[in-house]
Design a protein around this motif. Structure first.
Motif, PDB file in Angstrom:
ATOM      1  N   ASP A  86       0.729  -1.170   0.015  1.00 46.76           N
ATOM      2  CA  ASP A  86       0.076  -0.109  -0.126  1.00 46.76           C
ATOM      3  C   ASP A  86       0.903   1.325   0.128  1.00 46.76           C
ATOM      4  OD1 ASP A  86      -2.367  -1.629  -0.096  1.00 46.76           O
ATOM      5  OD2 ASP A  86      -2.659  -1.534   2.227  1.00 46.76           O
ATOM      6  N   THR A  87       1.886   1.226   0.911  1.00 50.10           N
ATOM      7  CA  THR A  87       2.800   2.564   0.881  1.00 50.10           C
ATOM      8  C   THR A  87       3.549   2.507  -0.525  1.00 50.10           C
ATOM      9  OG1 THR A  87       3.137   2.042   2.997  1.00 50.10           O
ATOM     10  CG2 THR A  87       4.855   3.394   2.071  1.00 50.10           C
ATOM     11  N   TYR A  88       3.915   1.385  -1.014  1.00 44.65           N
ATOM     12  CA  TYR A  88       4.571   1.365  -2.507  1.00 44.65           C
ATOM     13  C   TYR A  88       3.749   1.989  -3.509  1.00 44.65           C
ATOM     14  CZ  TYR A  88       5.529  -0.652  -6.835  1.00 44.65           C
ATOM     15  OH  TYR A  88       5.611  -1.169  -8.421  1.00 44.65           O
ATOM     16  N   ALA A  89       2.414   1.503  -3.399  1.00 47.42           N
ATOM     17  CA  ALA A  89       1.466   1.632  -4.536  1.00 47.42           C
ATOM     18  C   ALA A  89       1.038   3.443  -4.353  1.00 47.42           C
ATOM     19  CB  ALA A  89       0.299   1.175  -4.420  1.00 47.42           C
ATOM     20  N   ASN A  90       1.052   3.769  -3.198  1.00 42.05           N
ATOM     21  CA  ASN A  90       0.301   5.076  -2.984  1.00 42.05           C
ATOM     22  C   ASN A  90       1.471   6.382  -3.321  1.00 42.05           C
ATOM     23  OD1 ASN A  90      -2.290   4.336  -1.854  1.00 42.05           O
ATOM     24  ND2 ASN A  90      -1.345   4.311   0.564  1.00 42.05           N
ATOM     25  N   ASN A  91       2.601   5.931  -3.105  1.00 44.52           N
ATOM     26  CA  ASN A  91       3.805   6.670  -3.630  1.00 44.52           C
ATOM     27  C   ASN A  91       4.210   6.574  -5.046  1.00 44.52           C
ATOM     28  OD1 ASN A  91       5.022   8.327  -1.311  1.00 44.52           O
ATOM     29  ND2 ASN A  91       4.410   6.209  -0.207  1.00 44.52           N
ATOM     30  N   ARG A  92       3.579   5.461  -5.719  1.00 40.39           N
ATOM     31  CA  ARG A  92       3.961   5.326  -7.186  1.00 40.39           C
ATOM     32  C   ARG A  92       2.792   5.192  -7.884  1.00 40.39           C
ATOM     33  NH1 ARG A  92       9.054   2.616  -8.762  1.00 40.39           N
ATOM     34  NH2 ARG A  92      10.415   4.123  -7.780  1.00 40.39           N
ATOM     35  N   GLU A  93       1.814   6.109  -7.811  1.00 38.35           N
ATOM     36  CA  GLU A  93       0.460   5.913  -8.388  1.00 38.35           C
ATOM     37  C   GLU A  93       0.215   5.643  -9.848  1.00 38.35           C
ATOM     38  OE1 GLU A  93      -2.043   9.147  -7.325  1.00 38.35           O
ATOM     39  OE2 GLU A  93      -2.050   8.778  -5.312  1.00 38.35           O
ATOM     40  N   LYS A  96       3.360   2.249 -10.663  1.00 38.51           N
ATOM     41  CA  LYS A  96       3.347   0.886  -9.807  1.00 38.51           C
ATOM     42  C   LYS A  96       2.941  -0.065 -10.521  1.00 38.51           C
ATOM     43  CE  LYS A  96      -1.524   1.128  -8.422  1.00 38.51           C
ATOM     44  NZ  LYS A  96      -1.868   2.333  -8.953  1.00 38.51           N
TER      45      LYS A  96
END
Length: 290
Positions: A86-93, A96
């Motif tokens: 989730d952290t990864y996806a939110n920062n790489r919208e 990702k």
């Protein structure tokens, strides 16, 4: 005669078109860190040293092959943190890798499905991942990062030697005077990289600029043809210079012998990396202790 001079002049121009001053100086080791080109790829091979003897005494015949990818790579889209998706996806919208496009390496990390050819290597224990490669407060310089990797130095110091160069320096203090029978290291390309440089400025690798140079040396035992030359004064001069250049490649005959003693049993990809690895594999199979 006037005619012969014109002939020599024409041959001189043609020779320059195929054999530039820069490539000649590189072949002689007078430019570019004693590097040279094999085909279109750079090559480095170190002089003989005690390392050759040490290698011959090992209980196995394993060879270390280092592949240096000099371009940039998005590490977080190569090894994806599933445990923090989730952290990864939110920062790489916008960039990702979607969850349904992931292959799990374990409960914590995965790879994109287009890297599926590596999945079996992971399962067979033939692949490892090192996390967090970098340095604190980095200055975002690709070149500084490369020097740190090659020198294995702390980020607050600048070291002009490489970790393998210092290893060879310790192992072979008489490297220049008493080289080993086989080159301890062969490098294709990456001219100017510190990895094989010792602290005293000695380069511990035999170098070719590209795979084609290595291929030609492996096939013939020399880089420059000294037989098929024009029958004139210019031809005599070029033959003399090429002969001198050939003698700078101390391990040409050793490499040639290993190459002719073997063949590639599989077909490699027709790419720059594929061509390099095909040569490397054939030399290893031919018994080159490098």
């Amino acid at each position: 005669s006037k005619g012969s001079k014109l002939s020599d002049g024409k041959i001189h121009v043609e020779a320059h078109q195929s054999w530039s001053r820069r490539s000649f100086l590189q072949a002689l080791g007078l430019s570019g860190g004693a590097s040279m080109m094999l085909g279109s790829f750079p090559l480095y091979a170190s002089s003989p040293t005690p390392l050759g003897k040490a290698i011959s005494q090992l209980e196995n015949d394993r060879i270390l092959v280092l592949i240096r990818l000099k371009g940039g790579n998005d590490g977080l889209n190569t090894i994806i943190p599933i445990n923090e998706y989730d952290t990864y996806a939110n920062n790489r919208e916008t960039i990702k890798i979607e969850e349904n496009d992931l292959l799990e390496l374990n409960d914590d990390y995965g790879i994109p499905d287009y890297m599926s050819s590596l999945e079996t290597m992971w399962e067979d224990g033939q692949m490892k991942v090192v996390h967090g490669v970098g340095y604190p407060d980095q200055n975002l310089s690709h070149f500084r990062s490369s020097d740190i990797w090659a020198s294995a130095s702390d980020t607050d110091e600048v070291v002009g030697s490489g970790w393998l160069g210092r290893h060879f320096e310790d192992e072979f203090p008489d490297f220049i005077i008493t080289p080993p029978d086989a080159p301890p290291a062969i490098q294709i390309g990456s001219i100017g990289n510190l990895i094989f440089d010792g602290s005293e400025g000695t380069g511990y690798s035999f170098s070719v600029s590209n795979p084609e140079q290595l291929y030609q040396i492996a096939q013939n035992g020399w880089l420059h043809d000294v037989e098929n030359l024009p029958d004139c004064y210019f031809g005599d001069q070029v033959g003399f210079l090429r002969g001198i250049a050939n003698t700078t490649f101390l391990y040409a005959n050793v490499i040639n012998e290993a190459y002719t003693n073997s063949t590639n049993a599989v077909e490699y990809a027709d790419s720059e990396l594929g061509n390099q690895l095909a040569i490397v594999a054939r030399l290893i199979k031919g018994g080159l202790d490098t």
